[in-house]
Design a protein around this motif. Structure first.
Motif, PDB file in Angstrom:
ATOM      1  N   TRP A 108      -0.855   5.572  10.508  1.00  0.00           N
ATOM      2  CA  TRP A 108       0.118   5.307   9.837  1.00  0.00           C
ATOM      3  C   TRP A 108      -0.503   4.864   8.256  1.00  0.00           C
ATOM      4  CZ3 TRP A 108       1.860   1.127   7.354  1.00  0.00           C
ATOM      5  CH2 TRP A 108       3.026   1.739   6.314  1.00  0.00           C
ATOM      6  N   GLU A 109      -1.062   4.160   8.593  1.00  0.00           N
ATOM      7  CA  GLU A 109      -2.144   3.406   7.093  1.00  0.00           C
ATOM      8  C   GLU A 109      -3.574   4.158   7.315  1.00  0.00           C
ATOM      9  OE1 GLU A 109      -4.254   0.126   9.677  1.00  0.00           O
ATOM     10  OE2 GLU A 109      -2.435  -1.183   9.092  1.00  0.00           O
ATOM     11  N   ASN A 110      -4.067   5.350   7.927  1.00  0.00           N
ATOM     12  CA  ASN A 110      -4.299   6.604   7.561  1.00  0.00           C
ATOM     13  C   ASN A 110      -3.857   7.178   6.169  1.00  0.00           C
ATOM     14  OD1 ASN A 110      -7.424   4.843   8.344  1.00  0.00           O
ATOM     15  ND2 ASN A 110      -7.116   6.478  10.309  1.00  0.00           N
ATOM     16  N   GLN A 111      -3.035   7.222   7.355  1.00  0.00           N
ATOM     17  CA  GLN A 111      -2.228   8.668   6.073  1.00  0.00           C
ATOM     18  C   GLN A 111      -1.798   7.523   4.862  1.00  0.00           C
ATOM     19  OE1 GLN A 111       1.719  10.257   7.277  1.00  0.00           O
ATOM     20  NE2 GLN A 111       0.585  11.628   7.321  1.00  0.00           N
ATOM     21  N   GLN A 112      -0.871   6.780   5.085  1.00  0.00           N
ATOM     22  CA  GLN A 112      -0.631   5.743   3.737  1.00  0.00           C
ATOM     23  C   GLN A 112      -1.724   5.313   2.602  1.00  0.00           C
ATOM     24  OE1 GLN A 112       3.009   4.894   2.614  1.00  0.00           O
ATOM     25  NE2 GLN A 112       3.331   6.582   4.561  1.00  0.00           N
ATOM     26  N   GLU A 113      -3.292   5.269   3.483  1.00  0.00           N
ATOM     27  CA  GLU A 113      -3.759   5.281   2.085  1.00  0.00           C
ATOM     28  C   GLU A 113      -4.236   6.481   1.100  1.00  0.00           C
ATOM     29  OE1 GLU A 113      -7.379   4.260   3.925  1.00  0.00           O
ATOM     30  OE2 GLU A 113      -6.545   2.121   4.050  1.00  0.00           O
TER      31      GLU A 113
END
Length: 636
Positions: A261-266
């Motif tokens: 999720w964090e990678n996609q948000q980035e």
């Protein structure tokens, strides 16, 4: 396949308990249902038994298979004795046994053709009796009753005179003797002492049928379960392996989901910045490129953020001052109630920083000892003294130190009057009491809620010597782990009573086993204790035939302990080999650098023989390095 849970959903009003649950249970498979308190574990079992009606979906049981069910608090009334209640399960065998005795009596008075016919009937009934286990059923009943903690002196006790917990054990004994194809057990270790839990584990491990259980005992699930069915946030998931394997996988999955999720948000943020930059150029091509990226962004399958745990306590235990090295010294303590001696001649010597667990069967006096040491109950004999600067904090499993007429807020405020309202509310929030919850009366709280209030008071006490009586009772597994972490970080001294072996294994540095009226000392955690008990059993095996099941349990425990030690030895060897490999790689890489430096020197490259010598050495070192690199990958 024995059982199929086919897309089952259940709600109470607008509250969804679980939805679209799918799992299977194979023959002889043992599965445990886990999840936070209130997640719907018992409800899932009740929808299968029909106590609750599913909103959708169905359970499918294989044709001709039988089911036995132990509820948390079974309604069980009878005028029979304990032994008669279990004997009732074997009434077909009792009838056949009587028939055999009648035929034996008849044969003594018959002759000729009548005798031959009677003998033929006797042979048929005897064969059927033997095939159904008729010659062992009474010893089997005795083994089950003793395994569940009943003495022979109690066998003739009427069930109507038993406590709720004792009745549950009788019901469990009946259930085990019926031997259904599927056992449904809701918190089967409640009301059992350690001895009985170990016996039940061995029984279920060797049980020829399938088992589906709800439990909070993590050690119990580690020993029995081969599959974990989790209910979390209304979703039902299945994990292969025991509880420890599930716990590791769950943590890994949660971490991976959060990272994804964090990678996609980035990525989304980066794309939005690129789009904004392209638009700022205000050129036809750049605008078209921005629009193209925007469309791609809109088509992206956006991941949901993993739900944060909202039901986790948070607290630390910090002593206000450090005690002296000698924390507690007790000499010749003894306690009896009437003619019943709990213990005698007890000597204790506890040093600063020790974490001591007291274990033993129910009724042996573990809680009584803590009450003596806290001054709540007088000892019959002996004395004890606390060391210099020792400040005691006491956690009572019955929570009698709480005042039922007070609210949660008043309980804290009256105990710690220097705290202001904001400080009290913030502290209670760490123990999951928020909003108007803080004004609930103690008398109206559940066992788990009272436990959290007691833990809150314990945290505020800043004591450097904690005495805890069954601190994990009524806590869900997440809260137990938080308590374990807090106690492991605690710099004071700990003395506690517990039957939670997983908790003991994680927190204890020393174990006092209360048996036969005296304490037996073991320096280590629960696994170490099992290993030492196995050695003692091997050196002095049980002499009484009635205790044969104890020997089987200790043998199983010894096997588990030896397997654990073998794995630990292999891991130590792997770590050692890895370190040696890394050191050799480092040495050879330095040697390779030295060879390369030598080959650049004029006195070497100008001499063919010297050059050849260094090249051969380089080839040898390089070849060895390749081997070591492969070995390192395997070891790491």
């Amino acid at each position: 396949m024995l059982l199929l849970c086919d897309h089952v959903s259940k709600s109470f009003g607008e509250t969804v308990i679980f939805q679209d649950a799918v799992f299977t249970l194979e023959e002889r498979e043992k599965a445990a249902i886990v999840g936070p308190n209130g997640a719907g574990k018992s409800t899932l079992i009740k929808t299968f038994t029909g106590e609750e009606e599913a909103d959708s979906g169905q359970f499918v049981l294989a044709k001709g298979k039988t089911v036995g069910y132990l509820a948390q608090n079974p309604v069980f009334e009878t005028d029979q004795t304990i032994y008669e209640t279990l004997l009732d399960v074997k009434k077909d065998l009792v009838f056949m046994e009587k028939k055999i005795r009648d035929l034996e009596h008849a044969m003594s008075e018959l002759s000729g053709e009548e005798l031959a016919e009677c003998m033929a009937q006797y042979d048929r009934v005897s064969h059927e009796f033997e095939r159904a286990g008729g010659f062992v059923y009474r010893s089997e009943m005795t083994g089950v009753l003793k395994g569940l903690g009943f003495t022979e002196a109690e066998f003739d006790k009427p069930v109507s005179q038993l406590s709720g917990g004792q009745r549950t054990r009788v019901f469990l004994g009946r259930l085990l003797l019926t031997k259904p194809d599927l056992l449904l057990l809701d918190e089967p270790t409640d009301h059992l002492d350690l001895h009985s839990i170990v016996w039940l584990e061995t029984f279920l491990i060797n049980y020829p049928g399938s088992v589906l259980l709800v439990a909070h005992d993590r050690y119990f699930m580690d020993r029995i379960a081969t599959k974990i069915i989790e209910i979390d946030q209304t979703k039902v998931s299945v994990f292969s392996g025991n509880y420890s394997a599930y716990s590791e996988k769950k943590a890994m999955l949660r971490e991976a989901a959060l990272r994804a999720w964090e990678n996609q948000q980035e990525q989304i943020k980066h794309q939005e910045e690129v789009i904004e930059k392209l638009r700022s150029f205000n050129r036809e091509k750049s605008v078209r490129r921005a629009e193209s990226r925007e469309k791609m962004l809109q088509k992206m399958d956006v991941l949901e953020k993993p739900v944060e745990e909202k039901n986790e306590m948070f607290f630390t235990l910090t002593p206000a001052v450090e005690s002296g090295k000698d924390v507690l010294a007790a000499e010749n303590l003894a306690k009896s109630y009437g003619d019943h001696c709990l213990f005698s001649g007890v000597d204790l010597d506890i040093k600063r920083g020790e974490r001591v667990a007291i274990i033993g069967d129910n009724g042996t006096g573990k809680t009584t000892l803590l009450k003596i040491l806290t001054g709540l109950v007088p000892a019959d004999e002996g004395s004890f003294r606390l060391g210099s600067k020792v400040h005691v904090g006491y956690y009572d499993q019955e929570h009698q130190v709480l005042h039922p007429e007070k609210t949660i807020f008043e309980e804290i405020q009256d105990e710690y009057p220097t705290m202001n309202h904001t400080q009290i509310r913030n502290m209670l929030a760490a123990f999951l009491f928020t909003g108007d919850d803080v004004f609930k009366k103690i008398a109206l709280l559940s066992g788990g809620e009272r436990g959290r209030v007691s833990l809150a008071k314990l945290m505020l006490s800043h004591a450097n010597f904690l005495m805890l009586d069954e601190p994990t009772n009524h806590l869900d597994m997440v809260s137990k782990e938080i308590l374990e972490n807090a106690l492991n970080a605690y710099t004071g001294t700990l003395l506690y009573v517990s039957h939670d072996r997983y908790f003991i294994n994680r927190t204890a540095t020393r174990i006092l086993d209360l048996r036969d009226g005296s304490f037996h000392n073991y320096i280590g955690n629960y696994d170490y204790y099992l290993g030492e008990r196995a050695k003692e059993e091997a050196a002095a095996p049980a002499s009484e035939a009635d205790d044969a099941f104890v020997s089987r349990n200790v043998t199983q425990s010894k096997s588990d302990w030896l397997d654990k030690k073998e794995k630990e030895a292999k891991e130590r060897k792997r770590v050692s080999d890895l370190k040696k490999t890394e050191e050799e790689i480092d040495r050879l890489e330095k040697q390779l650098s030295s060879i390369d430096e030598a080959l650049m020197r004029e006195e070497v490259y100008s001499s063919p023989s010297e050059t050849l010598k260094y090249h051969k050495e380089r080839e040898s070192v390089s070849a060895r390095l390749e081997e070591l690199y492969e070995k390192w990958e395997e070891l790491s």
